[in-house]
Scaffold this motif. Structure first.
Motif, mmCIF file in Angstrom:
data_model
loop_
_atom_site.group_PDB
_atom_site.id
_atom_site.type_symbol
_atom_site.label_atom_id
_atom_site.label_comp_id
_atom_site.label_asym_id
_atom_site.label_seq_id
_atom_site.Cartn_x
_atom_site.Cartn_y
_atom_site.Cartn_z
ATOM 1 N N CYS A 1 -4.325 0.110 11.369
ATOM 2 C CA CYS A 1 -3.278 -1.240 11.214
ATOM 3 C C CYS A 1 -3.283 -1.914 12.483
ATOM 4 O O CYS A 1 -2.979 -1.601 13.642
ATOM 5 C CB CYS A 1 -1.978 -0.220 11.245
ATOM 6 S SG CYS A 1 -0.566 -1.465 11.294
ATOM 7 N N PRO A 2 -3.348 -3.440 12.322
ATOM 8 C CA PRO A 2 -3.416 -4.476 13.667
ATOM 9 C C PRO A 2 -2.241 -4.847 14.001
ATOM 10 O O PRO A 2 -2.249 -5.479 14.760
ATOM 11 C CB PRO A 2 -4.202 -5.379 12.693
ATOM 12 C CG PRO A 2 -3.696 -5.484 11.273
ATOM 13 C CD PRO A 2 -3.580 -4.049 11.076
ATOM 14 N N VAL A 3 -0.979 -4.319 13.194
ATOM 15 C CA VAL A 3 0.110 -4.890 13.641
ATOM 16 C C VAL A 3 0.528 -4.172 15.115
ATOM 17 O O VAL A 3 0.513 -3.045 15.024
ATOM 18 C CB VAL A 3 1.216 -4.717 12.305
ATOM 19 C CG1 VAL A 3 2.881 -4.901 12.910
ATOM 20 C CG2 VAL A 3 0.725 -5.446 11.351
ATOM 21 N N TYR B 1 5.126 4.174 6.100
ATOM 22 C CA TYR B 1 5.101 2.713 6.271
ATOM 23 C C TYR B 1 6.322 2.207 6.595
ATOM 24 O O TYR B 1 7.487 2.841 6.186
ATOM 25 C CB TYR B 1 4.686 2.080 4.735
ATOM 26 C CG TYR B 1 3.148 2.394 4.379
ATOM 27 C CD1 TYR B 1 2.109 1.377 5.062
ATOM 28 C CD2 TYR B 1 2.818 3.040 3.424
ATOM 29 C CE1 TYR B 1 0.735 1.463 4.652
ATOM 30 C CE2 TYR B 1 1.299 3.424 3.158
ATOM 31 C CZ TYR B 1 0.381 2.391 3.907
ATOM 32 O OH TYR B 1 -1.043 2.546 3.536
ATOM 33 N N PRO C 1 0.948 -1.254 0.093
ATOM 34 C CA PRO C 1 -0.150 -0.190 0.013
ATOM 35 C C PRO C 1 0.933 1.353 -0.122
ATOM 36 O O PRO C 1 1.863 1.333 0.603
ATOM 37 C CB PRO C 1 -0.799 -0.085 1.174
ATOM 38 C CG PRO C 1 0.087 -0.877 2.230
ATOM 39 C CD PRO C 1 0.919 -1.774 1.459
ATOM 40 N N ALA D 1 2.424 -0.548 11.479
ATOM 41 C CA ALA D 1 3.268 -0.595 10.367
ATOM 42 C C ALA D 1 3.139 0.388 9.585
ATOM 43 O O ALA D 1 3.875 0.882 8.591
ATOM 44 C CB ALA D 1 2.879 -1.984 9.462
ATOM 45 N N LEU D 2 2.552 1.347 9.927
ATOM 46 C CA LEU D 2 2.570 2.839 9.399
ATOM 47 C C LEU D 2 2.236 3.866 10.682
ATOM 48 O O LEU D 2 1.297 3.628 11.478
ATOM 49 C CB LEU D 2 1.517 3.111 8.231
ATOM 50 C CG LEU D 2 0.321 3.607 8.420
ATOM 51 C CD1 LEU D 2 -0.516 4.055 7.171
ATOM 52 C CD2 LEU D 2 -0.547 2.244 8.997
ATOM 53 N N CYS E 1 4.844 -4.553 7.764
ATOM 54 C CA CYS E 1 3.525 -4.695 7.201
ATOM 55 C C CYS E 1 3.115 -5.960 6.562
ATOM 56 O O CYS E 1 3.850 -6.841 6.035
ATOM 57 C CB CYS E 1 3.399 -3.544 5.831
ATOM 58 S SG CYS E 1 1.948 -3.747 4.961
ATOM 59 N N ILE E 2 1.880 -6.510 7.078
ATOM 60 C CA ILE E 2 1.467 -7.793 6.555
ATOM 61 C C ILE E 2 0.603 -7.881 5.521
ATOM 62 O O ILE E 2 -0.049 -8.861 5.160
ATOM 63 C CB ILE E 2 0.865 -8.588 7.938
ATOM 64 C CG1 ILE E 2 -0.433 -7.625 8.407
ATOM 65 C CG2 ILE E 2 1.822 -8.771 8.924
ATOM 66 C CD1 ILE E 2 -1.114 -8.406 9.535
ATOM 67 N N ARG E 3 0.489 -6.667 4.924
ATOM 68 C CA ARG E 3 -0.418 -6.420 3.394
ATOM 69 C C ARG E 3 -2.025 -6.994 3.931
ATOM 70 O O ARG E 3 -2.354 -7.804 2.942
ATOM 71 C CB ARG E 3 0.203 -7.351 2.569
ATOM 72 C CG ARG E 3 1.271 -6.478 1.707
ATOM 73 C CD ARG E 3 2.591 -6.269 2.380
ATOM 74 N NE ARG E 3 3.575 -5.927 1.491
ATOM 75 C CZ ARG E 3 4.846 -5.703 1.812
ATOM 76 N NH1 ARG E 3 5.037 -5.515 3.179
ATOM 77 N NH2 ARG E 3 5.656 -5.097 0.805
ATOM 78 N N CYS E 4 -2.567 -6.555 5.105
ATOM 79 C CA CYS E 4 -3.828 -6.818 4.960
ATOM 80 C C CYS E 4 -4.681 -5.940 4.741
ATOM 81 O O CYS E 4 -5.991 -6.026 4.324
ATOM 82 C CB CYS E 4 -4.154 -6.870 6.665
ATOM 83 S SG CYS E 4 -3.863 -5.112 7.331
ATOM 84 N N CYS F 1 -5.953 -3.198 5.653
ATOM 85 C CA CYS F 1 -7.122 -2.582 6.589
ATOM 86 C C CYS F 1 -6.985 -0.744 6.513
ATOM 87 O O CYS F 1 -7.853 -0.195 6.372
ATOM 88 C CB CYS F 1 -6.705 -2.989 8.056
ATOM 89 S SG CYS F 1 -7.356 -4.545 8.283
ATOM 90 N N CYS F 2 -5.522 -0.632 6.177
ATOM 91 C CA CYS F 2 -5.646 0.952 6.202
ATOM 92 C C CYS F 2 -6.018 1.391 4.788
ATOM 93 O O CYS F 2 -6.969 2.404 4.833
ATOM 94 C CB CYS F 2 -4.031 1.216 6.229
ATOM 95 S SG CYS F 2 -3.183 0.447 5.021
HETATM 96 S S1 SF4 Z 1 -1.483 -3.026 5.147
HETATM 97 FE FE1 SF4 Z 1 -2.243 -3.621 7.236
HETATM 98 S S2 SF4 Z 1 -0.083 -4.163 8.026
HETATM 99 FE FE2 SF4 Z 1 0.316 -2.827 6.370
HETATM 100 S S3 SF4 Z 1 0.185 -0.660 7.251
HETATM 101 FE FE3 SF4 Z 1 -1.802 -1.219 6.187
HETATM 102 S S4 SF4 Z 1 -3.072 -1.819 8.134
HETATM 103 FE FE4 SF4 Z 1 -0.945 -1.928 8.744
#
Ligand code: SF4
Ligand code: SF4
Length: 233
Positions: free
Chosen positions: A179-181, A199, A162, A185-186, A204-207, A209-210
């Motif tokens: 961001c759930p990490v 970022y 992202p 991660a940002l 970053c786990i590439r979810c 959510c952001c």
């Molecule tokens: S993609 Fe997920 S883990 Fe990566 S910055 Fe966005 S919310 Fe956080």
């Protein structure tokens, strides 16, 4: 009826994530950080809750950069089924996507949640042939196991990621909160909100959510050249 960056589609099986409340939703992304394990969790969730009827609104679908920042696409369809796998497979067929390549569909059948093969589905209502949109903007290749934790030293050069379009960002911080990490991660650099959050792609786990939560649709996803050549063909 939407395209999704991580799981390709967001349909009946994925919709049940809405049953997970509050920050636990983000925790699910952290616990199942790749598309395959995340999809298996979604199938398990459906098997646990057993929703009895699934209704997909595809009057105005979303293609491209879904689930939040894609483009509206008129599909003029509502699909209903008591089988979420059959429903999602039908969605796939309408957008010229091979259902077998979608983990929520594939594992959905092998885990006993439903059926995806055309010969096992009984269609009622209008002929689905009239709804097929071959130009629906969606990634049609197989879903790769983007296992972020196990990714190699080349991950920064191959994995999709992202990024924030600075001109659209209003510095609200919603993406940071989403961001759930653990450790995020940002973040805003040194808490300074005069610039967009930055970022840390190593975390970053590439979810996405952001991207999903950004109220300004300021977050898009890009694929590095090596990724285009070798991973996401
Ligand atoms: S993609 Fe997920 S883990 Fe990566 S910055 Fe966005 S919310 Fe956080
Ligand atoms: S949620 Fe969107 S607008 Fe808000 S800070 Fe993040 S990128 Fe900027």
């Amino acid at each position: 009826m939407k395209a999704h960056q991580l799981t390709r589609i967001t349909g009946a099986v994925k919709n049940s994530l809405g049953l997970v409340y509050g920050i636990n939703k983000g925790a699910m992304h952290a616990k199942y950080p790749d598309a395959i394990s995340f999809s298996k969790m979604l199938v398990d969730l459906n098997l646990l809750v057993k929703p009895r009827l699934h209704i997909m609104d595809g009057i105005m679908a979303m293609e491209g950069n879904g689930p939040r920042s894609g483009k509206p696409k008129k599909m003029n369809v509502i699909i209903m089924s008591d089988d979420p796998v059959a429903l999602d497979a039908t969605f796939c067929r309408m957008v010229d996507l091979d259902p077998e390549l979608i983990p929520t569909v594939n594992y959905g059948e092998s885990y006993g949640l439903g059926k995806w093969k055309e010969e096992d589905i009984e269609y009622l209502g209008d002929d689905i042939g009239g709804f097929i949109s071959k130009d629906f903007d969606i990634k049609r290749g197989p879903v790769k196991k983007e296992n972020i934790a196990a990714a190699s030293i080349f991950r920064g050069m191959v994995l999709r990621k992202p990024f924030i379009e600075e001109s659209k960002c209003i510095r609200c911080g919603v993406c940071v909160e989403a961001c759930p990490v653990q450790g995020k991660a940002l973040e805003f650099k040194k808490g300074d909100r005069s610039n967009p959050p930055v970022y840390d792609y190593k975390k970053c786990i590439r979810c996405y959510c952001c991207q999903e939560m950004c109220p300004e649709e300021a977050i898009d996803v890009k694929t590095p050249l090596l990724g285009k050549l070798f991973l996401y063909r």
